[in-house]
Write an enzyme that holds these catalytic residues in place. Structure first.
Site, short mmCIF file in Angstrom:
data_model
loop_
_atom_site.label_atom_id
_atom_site.label_comp_id
_atom_site.label_asym_id
_atom_site.label_seq_id
_atom_site.Cartn_x
_atom_site.Cartn_y
_atom_site.Cartn_z
N GLU A 1 0.82 -1.23 0.00
CA GLU A 1 0.00 0.00 0.00
C GLU A 1 0.85 1.27 0.00
O GLU A 1 0.54 2.23 0.71
CB GLU A 1 -0.96 0.01 1.19
N GLU B 1 -5.33 -8.42 0.66
CA GLU B 1 -6.09 -8.11 1.87
C GLU B 1 -7.52 -7.85 1.45
O GLU B 1 -7.77 -7.17 0.45
CB GLU B 1 -5.57 -6.84 2.56
#
Length: 552
Positions: A166, A287
């Site tokens: 991320e 995720e």
């Protein structure tokens, strides 16, 4: 409905012992995250894997994860606080040994394993965007992955690497051209380091992220172009998915998993199929879940609908998914699920669909005569099977009727279920379908909610509330001119829990400090509380300095 690409007939021959990228990713489904463990080393030099509340991983832990049906585990690792200074940036041997030990535990449990650099992304890697720090970041990044690659170079193909988690460069939302250049530099440098490190690394699966590991179309297009340029068959793409944000966080007027929210998820999966899968690039959603603390934000039945639908879309798209679990789902001390039913919905979706309904709660006015009550079934391609009250299978016609997807519960049965009419008490029916999980349908005796005037400070205003069996769905907040009043300036529906939160046990609604501090001094905010029964209540709040007044 997802549209899958036709299978290509022209595939390069590979060593029979070496699985293709597509075969490895398919074999990884379903996956799970060892969150808040090795990534918890991020935030202080002394922090270890127990820093965020989870126990040390032992040599039996992953056997239990495997027994729950998972085939892969993502092990996030934060390396920065365990790394020495320039120019060598040496990772502490004890840290590398411990990462290696945990990876060994997972592989011994017959799991595929993915490791990465995790909170390093926001701690130091994202500073690559600052010209004066670019070279230093790249030096540390190169040193970090050189050491990881060398340590694990002789590991089997069941181990794979993800370069960064991320990572963003100064904000959220779709990436800019500069963002794409920077993530491409990180990805390509990582690729070059690993492929040149020898052992089994030249053929190891490498999992490349988009900017911020998001699924914005432009960001996925940029990654697809990167992968094409690298011309390497042992690459996969990775994104993350936490649902449609307004629903996932319960703000902006999206408390329900309605058609718009469902369409968002369907379109998201379809874009990943179109961008990657159709081009022969396997995808791992590294995720997925709902927004942090969603158990308090999102109504339970609506959250179960999301997880059921998500699993179906993953299965029918051929995309591998890895559930984010930081310890809030699987109790790593007791080795059991904190919410077994939620896991049952998730795991059932790996193989089939489950039916749901328009609601899991039906509020029946305790002050009025009981009448028939109806819900709409979401059959999800299944058939209605039976309706049960406890251990009793109910009879069609006498206890209920089914007209298409409309299930109507007869008043006579409801009188039995809600016999005492005491506020808040409920009875539960279970709707069974031809496959999957039964849907629990709760009938609750309720009456009108009553809220009262309140005074307090900007530290928090506690509004007395007699919920009378009902539950709060959302809150609207506007000024007299109709503009949003609250901490979010783009919606008139502030965030559930951050800005307001119900306390059903103590009979209050709290307006939080962030919400109150954001109100214009001396200007009335007009609130509308929406409840799941359909009732709405008006309320006004005024902040005058640190003094706050609420009027029902």
């Amino acid at each position: 409905m997802l549209t899958l690409p036709a299978t290509s007939q022209a595939q390069e021959e590979t060593d029979a012992a070496q699985l293709s990228a597509q075969e490895i990713v398919a074999a990884m489904q379903p996956g799970w995250n060892l969150g808040n463990t090795l990534d918890a080393m991020c935030c202080s030099p002394g922090a270890d894997e127990t820093a965020w509340g989870n126990p040390r991983v032992d040599d039996t832990f992953f056997d239990d994860i495997k027994a729950e049906g998972f085939n892969s585990v993502r092990i996030p690792v934060s390396w920065g606080t365990r790394t020495g200074p320039a120019p060598d940036y040496t990772i502490e041997p004890a840290t590398m040994d411990r990462v290696q030990e945990i990876v060994d535990y997972a592989l011994d449990a017959d799991l595929y394993v993915m490791i990465n650099t995790h909170h390093d992304s926001w701690q130091w890697i994202e500073h690559i965007a600052e010209p004066e720090q670019h070279d230093a970041v790249m030096a540390q990044y190169t040193a970090t992955w050189t050491q990881i690659a060398d340590t694990f170079k002789d590991y089997p193909q069941e181990l794979m690497f993800e370069p960064v988690n991320e990572v963003g460069f100064g904000g959220w939302g779709p990436g800019t051209d500069r963002d794409h250049e920077l993530i491409a530099e990180l990805n390509s440098s990582f690729h070059e380091i690993v492929r040149a490190s020898g052992g089994d690394n030249p053929d190891r699966l490498l999992v490349l992220p988009t900017i911020r590991t998001g699924s914005d179309p432009g960001d996925m297009d940029a990654l697809a172009a990167e992968i094409e340029a690298l011309d390497d068959p042992m690459l996969a793409a990775t994104t993350h998915n936490y649902g449609f944000f307004p629903f996932s966080a319960n703000l902006a007027g999206y408390p329900s998993y309605n058609e718009e929210v469902q369409s968002f998820l369907e379109e998201d999966f379809q874009r990943q199929v179109d961008t990657f899968v159709s081009q022969g690039i396997p995808v791992i959603i590294g995720e997925y879940s709902l927004h942090d603390n969603y158990e308090n934000r999102v109504e339970r039945g609506e959250a179960l609908k999301f997880f059921e639908h998500f699993g179906y879309l993953a299965r029918t798209s051929g995309i591998t998914t890895m559930w984010w679990d930081n310890g809030r789902h699987y109790d790593r001390y007791k080795r059991e699920w904190r919410d077994q039913e939620q896991f049952d919905y998730i795991s059932t979706a790996w193989t089939t669909r489950s039916g749901t309904a328009s609601s899991d709660n039906v509020f029946v006015d305790a002050s009025e005569k009981i009448q028939d009550q109806s819900v709409t079934l979401n059959l999800n391609g299944l058939e209605f099977s039976k309706l049960k009250y406890g251990n009793t299978t109910l009879q069609a016609g006498r206890d209920y009727t089914l007209d298409g997807a409309t299930l109507t519960i007869k008043a006579k049965l409801l009188k039995l279920i809600l016999d005492d009419r005491e506020i808040g008490t409920s009875g539960q029916l279970k709707i069974y379908f031809s496959d999957g999980m039964p849907w629990k349908l709760n009938f609750v005796n309720s009456e009108d909610v009553v809220i009262e005037d309140a005074t307090g400070t900007n530290a928090g205003l506690t509004i007395p509330a007699a919920f009378n069996g009902d539950k709060l769905s959302m809150m609207e907040s506007v000024y007299a001119d109709g503009t949003p009043a609250g901490s979010i300036d783009w919606t008139t529906f502030p965030g559930f829990w951050e800005d307001y939160r119900p306390d059903y046990e103590n009979g209050t609604i709290l307006l939080t400090k962030p919400y109150l501090d954001s109100l214009k001094d001396g200007e009335q905010a007009f609130l509308t509380f929406h409840f799941w029964s359909g009732q709405t209540l008006e309320y006004t709040v005024t902040r005058d300095g640190s003094v706050v007044t609420g009027v029902a």
